[in-house]
Design an enzyme around this catalytic site. Structure first.
Site, short mmCIF file in Angstrom:
data_model
loop_
_atom_site.label_atom_id
_atom_site.label_comp_id
_atom_site.label_asym_id
_atom_site.label_seq_id
_atom_site.Cartn_x
_atom_site.Cartn_y
_atom_site.Cartn_z
N HIS A 172 0.88 -1.26 0.04
CA HIS A 172 0.11 0.10 0.19
C HIS A 172 0.88 1.19 -0.02
CE1 HIS A 172 -2.50 -2.93 2.40
NE2 HIS A 172 -3.58 -2.31 1.91
N ASP A 232 2.36 1.82 3.40
CA ASP A 232 3.31 0.90 3.99
C ASP A 232 4.66 1.42 3.56
OD1 ASP A 232 0.88 -0.71 4.29
OD2 ASP A 232 1.55 -1.67 2.54
C1 XLS Z 1 -7.87 -6.57 4.33
C2 XLS Z 1 -7.61 -6.64 2.90
C3 XLS Z 1 -6.17 -5.69 2.43
C4 XLS Z 1 -6.09 -5.83 1.22
C5 XLS Z 1 -5.25 -4.72 0.54
O1 XLS Z 1 -8.60 -7.23 4.83
O2 XLS Z 1 -6.95 -7.97 2.91
O3 XLS Z 1 -4.97 -6.34 3.22
O4 XLS Z 1 -5.50 -7.14 0.55
O5 XLS Z 1 -5.76 -3.61 0.89
#
Ligand code: XLS
Ligand code: NI
Ligand code: NI
Length: 444
Positions: free
Chosen positions: A109, A112
């Site tokens: 993300h 991150d």
């Molecule tokens: C949350 C999601 C997230 C997505 C990416 O539950 O799994 O981690 O994979 O935003």
């Protein structure tokens, strides 16, 4: 790949080298028991089949906090006080980890990888700076980006949604983030771009115009697609379904909901799905069901590999260890001709109480071994058992004669009625579920 790769003057995982394959007799926790990167399974290597990815958020950002307690884990890359210095240290640690583990891909993300700034332009600058470093690291290590995404759910401004927020100003902020995240994804050669609709949902109809919000979401996705294409993004846009968390009603509840949405708004050409195992079970489905719904629609994009806990109803994001469940998933994936531009991304984290740095390696090794073994089992079932044939035969009454005419649309309701009244006597055919289930165990 260089041995014991690390960048700069700091090794973040000292004492851990490149993870070797040692086979199931080994009791070394830092070795693969089943995953052999170059082992051929039906003409493709395990690495080519599984296209594993490590996720940036759980692995290098989340430190075990939950609703009842603050961080339990400490990460040596978090020492720098300056957020951009910390982001660089985290990136060095991340690429050292990817390389030592031996995965070809990672996912991130925006937040991150780079801290949010005080205003939009500063956030953009932070991400562009970090993406440039990531590009250098990718070039040095050969690592590739499976997908990028924007975190448009964490910041309090998104508490009422991002693209579906009732306040237009918030929609513009979400757009700014997605635009910058697309820029970074394209710079890094990302093969996909993911939208998980974290806060795209609602809590009460009393204050929510769901029709307007869904229209906004679809339009937002169109604009993101158009921008992505305009800057040269050729990959797939992926929607990741998830029910119940964090909103009570999530618009992207499950695969079939998303497939219906994409078709309704004419987005199915550019968008596919990213299926997460734990989200499937939260929606009351099995992981393989969600995969099957996507492959039936020709819309399986990628996979977030993890698992939930049958005793509780939330997204625990544990590492996948259930081979039986993974075999069912691999049967669907192989029947679809394998993953194309998708991969298995470990959207998983070690438990709050797993506080050693090597636990992160051990979790990933277990997940990779689980899917390597499941791949091998599913491949052998498809090659050697007559499970596939039996399933085909179950529908053989549609292969010729009146059944075939029905499938070709050459019958109407009255002609079906006439057949029922004359010759067509249903046979009492066993579903043979126990036989099918025993075949899986026979090959495990
Ligand atoms: C949350 C999601 C997230 C997505 C990416 O539950 O799994 O981690 O994979 O935003
Ligand atoms: Ni996910
Ligand atoms: Ni999740």
């Amino acid at each position: 790949m260089p041995n014991h790769y690390f960048v700069g003057d700091h090794e973040y995982f000292p004492g851990i080298g490149n993870i070797p394959y040692e086979g199931r007799e080994s009791d070394n926790p830092l070795a693969f028991k089943f995953y052999q990167r170059d082992r051929l399974v039906g003409g493709k290597t395990m690495q080519q089949h599984l296209r594993f990815a490590v996720c940036y958020w759980h692995t290098f950002c989340a430190k075990g906090s939950d609703a009842f307690g603050t961080d339990s884990q400490t990460f040596p890359w978090d020492t720098p006080k300056n957020p951009m210095m910390a982001a660089r240290a985290r990136m060095d640690a991340a690429f050292e980890f990817f390389t030592k583990l031996g995965v070809p891909y990672y996912c991130f993300h925006d937040r991150d990888m780079a801290p949010e700034g005080a205003f939009v332009a500063e956030s953009e600058r932070n991400l562009a700076t970090m993406a440039a470093f990531a590009k250098e690291r990718q070039d040095e290590t050969g690592m590739k980006l499976l997908w990028g995404t924007a975190n448009v759910f964490g910041h309090p401004r998104y508490m009422n949604g991002a693209a579906t927020n009732p306040d237009f100003a918030v929609v513009t902020h979400a757009a700014a983030q997605v635009k910058a995240a697309l820029d970074a994804t394209v710079l890094l050669g990302g093969e996909n771009y993911v939208f998980w609709g974290g806060r795209e949902g609602y809590s009460t109809l009393l204050n929510t115009d769901t029709r307007r919000e869904l229209d906004h979401m679809a339009h937002f996705l169109e604009l993101a697609r158009d921008y992505g294409r305009s800057i040269g993004f050729k990959g797939h846009f992926l929607i990741e379904p998830k029910p119940m968390e964090p909103s009570k009603h999530q618009y992207d509840f499950d695969a079939q909901t998303v497939i219906g949405f994409l078709r309704h708004y004419g987005l199915a050409g550019d968008f596919k799905l990213n299926v997460e195992a734990n989200h499937a079970t939260l929606a009351g489905h099995s992981f393989s069901h969600e995969l099957q719904m996507c492959t039936d629609a020709g819309l399986l994009g990628s996979i977030d590999a993890n698992r939930g806990d049958p005793q509780n109803g939330w997204d625990t994001d544990q590492f996948p260890t259930d081979i039986y469940d993974a075999v069912h998933a691999m049967l669907v994936v192989l029947a679809d001709g394998g993953l194309k531009s998708g991969g298995f991304n470990f959207d998983a984290r070690v438990r709050r109480e797993s506080v050693d740095l090597d636990d992160i390696f051990i979790g990933h090794i277990g997940g990779m071994d689980t899917f390597a073994r499941a791949l091998d089992v599913a491949y052998r079932i498809r090659e050697n058992s007559d499970l596939g044939e039996r399933k085909l035969r179950r529908y053989s009454s549609f292969d010729s004669g009146d059944g075939a005419r029905f499938e070709q649309g050459e019958m109407n309701l009255a002609s079906l009625r006439d057949l029922a009244a004359s010759e067509h006597k249903p046979v009492r055919a066993s579903g043979k579920q126990e036989w099918y289930e025993n075949v899986i165990n026979q090959y495990l």
